[in-house]
Design an enzyme around this catalytic site. Structure first.
Site, PDB file in Angstrom:
ATOM      1  N   HIS A 169      17.983  19.344  38.046  1.00 45.29           N
ATOM      2  CA  HIS A 169      18.708  21.304  38.084  1.00 45.29           C
ATOM      3  C   HIS A 169      18.387  22.702  38.689  1.00 45.29           C
ATOM      4  O   HIS A 169      18.675  23.322  38.623  1.00 45.29           O
ATOM      5  CB  HIS A 169      19.750  21.208  36.762  1.00 45.29           C
ATOM      6  N   ASP A 205      19.655  10.101  38.746  1.00 45.03           N
ATOM      7  CA  ASP A 205      20.360  10.631  37.168  1.00 45.03           C
ATOM      8  C   ASP A 205      21.358  10.627  36.803  1.00 45.03           C
ATOM      9  O   ASP A 205      22.442  10.512  38.843  1.00 45.03           O
ATOM     10  CB  ASP A 205      19.668  11.511  36.807  1.00 45.03           C
ATOM     11  N   HIS A 207      23.643  12.792  36.065  1.00 46.70           N
ATOM     12  CA  HIS A 207      24.406  14.494  36.843  1.00 46.70           C
ATOM     13  C   HIS A 207      23.198  14.565  38.517  1.00 46.70           C
ATOM     14  O   HIS A 207      22.777  14.099  39.122  1.00 46.70           O
ATOM     15  CB  HIS A 207      23.818  15.408  36.233  1.00 46.70           C
ATOM     16  N   ASP A 294      20.658   8.521  31.994  1.00 45.05           N
ATOM     17  CA  ASP A 294      21.515   8.738  31.780  1.00 45.05           C
ATOM     18  C   ASP A 294      22.933   8.067  31.814  1.00 45.05           C
ATOM     19  O   ASP A 294      24.486   8.457  32.046  1.00 45.05           O
ATOM     20  CB  ASP A 294      21.693  10.653  31.048  1.00 45.05           C
TER      21      ASP A 294
HETATM   22  C1  6XA Z   1      25.245  19.880  29.844  1.00 48.50           C
HETATM   23  C2  6XA Z   1      24.682  18.800  30.655  1.00 48.50           C
HETATM   24  C3  6XA Z   1      23.586  19.167  30.968  1.00 48.50           C
HETATM   25  C4  6XA Z   1      22.914  17.581  31.553  1.00 48.50           C
HETATM   26  C5  6XA Z   1      21.524  17.571  32.502  1.00 48.50           C
HETATM   27  C6  6XA Z   1      20.753  15.994  31.880  1.00 48.50           C
HETATM   28  N1  6XA Z   1      25.885  20.097  28.148  1.00 48.50           N
HETATM   29  N2  6XA Z   1      20.318  16.479  34.003  1.00 48.50           N
HETATM   30  O1  6XA Z   1      20.880  15.033  31.938  1.00 48.50           O
HETATM   31  O2  6XA Z   1      20.301  15.768  34.199  1.00 48.50           O
HETATM   32 ZN    ZN Z   2      21.336  14.111  33.604  1.00 49.10          ZN
END
Ligand code: 6XA
Ligand code: ZN
Length: 353
Positions: A169, A205, A207, A294
């Site tokens: 990110h 991932d 996200h 995840d």
């Molecule tokens: C925010 C969620 C952050 C996701 C982080 C993550 N509450 N990114 O796993 O790949």
């Molecule tokens: Zn993630």
């Protein structure tokens, strides 16, 4: 396969993150990495190393990806947080005010002296606490990514940067989503700088890898592909749609494959196969896989339904590309299973490589 693990990762250990109006315990905890490391050792998959990278080479590799003012901000953030109020030493730094994009609304050209305000210039969420050891941990994580890229460049078929905090990110000058330095981008850029003409980043991932997309959005030499939860409902919400295809010379070199919450392995695998075809069509010389775990059905903050055994198949499918591959450890918060799932993927890759 060589794994580079971050000896300083546990210096980064957040207390709380802001989630829907309240502070909750951080999901991104040191035990995640410890489980992966233990499982790698239990199954004797490859060898474990600490990254041996000198400071000047590491600074140069980070500077290829991140803005110097942002790097300086991160390096001094903790000291400034404590200077603001000595009692801040007992608290993590989290932003609570941001200058939004409308040019007539807020000025971004006059960084406030107040550090709590300045945090908001660089952070895009209030879920990414920064503490005394964050910079050391993040920097050492970037060293793992660089060491993994070098190992591949030196002839290893694959290498794994086992680090936290994660990275995908983080953009040129912003942090969020538990990420500060973009480890996958640092590895991809290091491979480019070592002479690989075309590098693909395939982000698996849950996200969307918004930082990586931003970093390479106008470039044709690095293909970015991401399969992830649909940003209409899933974090990071403001990027990751299918119509983001790259810009300028990078037009056509970004591919987003958003999938609805609730997606199971058959549909996820079909998207992965499409992503893999895009990497093959690009004729990549090397591959970087931001490897978030995840997507697992038991993940507490995500919504896909992959099972542990599926990750072996994922590894095999990635190996069939036949490319030198760097894996970087990203998300995955089902702490008890994250080791098994991660090593399943790496073992699947290795058996098919
Ligand atoms: C925010 C969620 C952050 C996701 C982080 C993550 N509450 N990114 O796993 O790949
Ligand atoms: Zn993630």
């Amino acid at each position: 396969m060589k794994t580079f693990h971050n000896p300083h990762h546990a210096l980064h250990q957040g207390r709380h993150e802001m989630f829907r109006g309240r502070l909750v315990a951080c999901h991104e905890v040191p035990a995640r990495l410890d489980h992966v490391r233990a499982e790698l050792q239990r199954r004797a998959l490859g060898s474990l190393h600490e990254p041996a990278i000198d400071d000047a080479a590491l600074d140069a590799a980070i500077a290829r990806v991140h803005d110097p003012r942002y790097v300086a901000f991160l390096a001094h953030a903790w000291d400034e947080w404590v200077a603001l109020d000595p009692s801040n030493a007992q608290r993590d730094a989290l932003p609570s005010v941001w200058p939004l994009g409308n040019p007539h609304a807020f000025r971004r050209d006059r960084p406030p002296a107040n550090f709590a305000a300045r945090l908001g210039l660089y952070a895009f969420d209030a879920g990414t606490p920064l503490m005394a050891g964050t910079w050391t941990a993040a920097r050492s994580g970037a060293a793992c990514a660089l060491a993994a890229a070098r190992a591949v460049q030196d002839g290893q078929r694959a290498a794994f940067a086992l680090t936290r905090p994660p990275g995908h990110h983080a953009g040129p000058d912003f942090f969020g989503g538990y990420c500060f330095l973009n480890n996958a981008a640092i590895a991809a850029q290091a491979l480019r700088d070592a002479g690989r003409a075309r590098v693909a980043v395939l982000d698996i991932d849950y996200h969307h890898g918004n930082g990586t997309q931003t970093l390479f959005y106008e470039r044709a030499d690095v293909l970015t592909v991401s399969l992830h939860g649909d940003p209409q409902t899933e974090y990071p919400f403001f990027l990751g749609y299918a119509d983001e295809r790259g810009a300028g010379p990078g037009e056509g070199f970004n591919l987003n494959l958003p999938l609805p919450r609730g997606t199971g392995f058959p549909a996820w695998r079909a998207a992965l196969e499409r992503a893999i075809r895009a990497v093959a069509d690009f004729r990549a010389d090397a591959l970087v896989v931001p490897m978030g775990m995840d997507t697992f059905e038991g993940d507490p903050i995500s919504g896909f339904l992959l099972r542990s055994a599926d990750y072996t198949t994922v590894g095999r499918l990635l190996a069939e590309l036949g490319l030198p591959t760097v894996f970087t450890f990203e998300g995955g918060y089902a702490v008890a299973e994250v080791g098994i799932n991660t090593v399943n993927l790496l073992e699947g890759f290795w058996q098919a490589a």
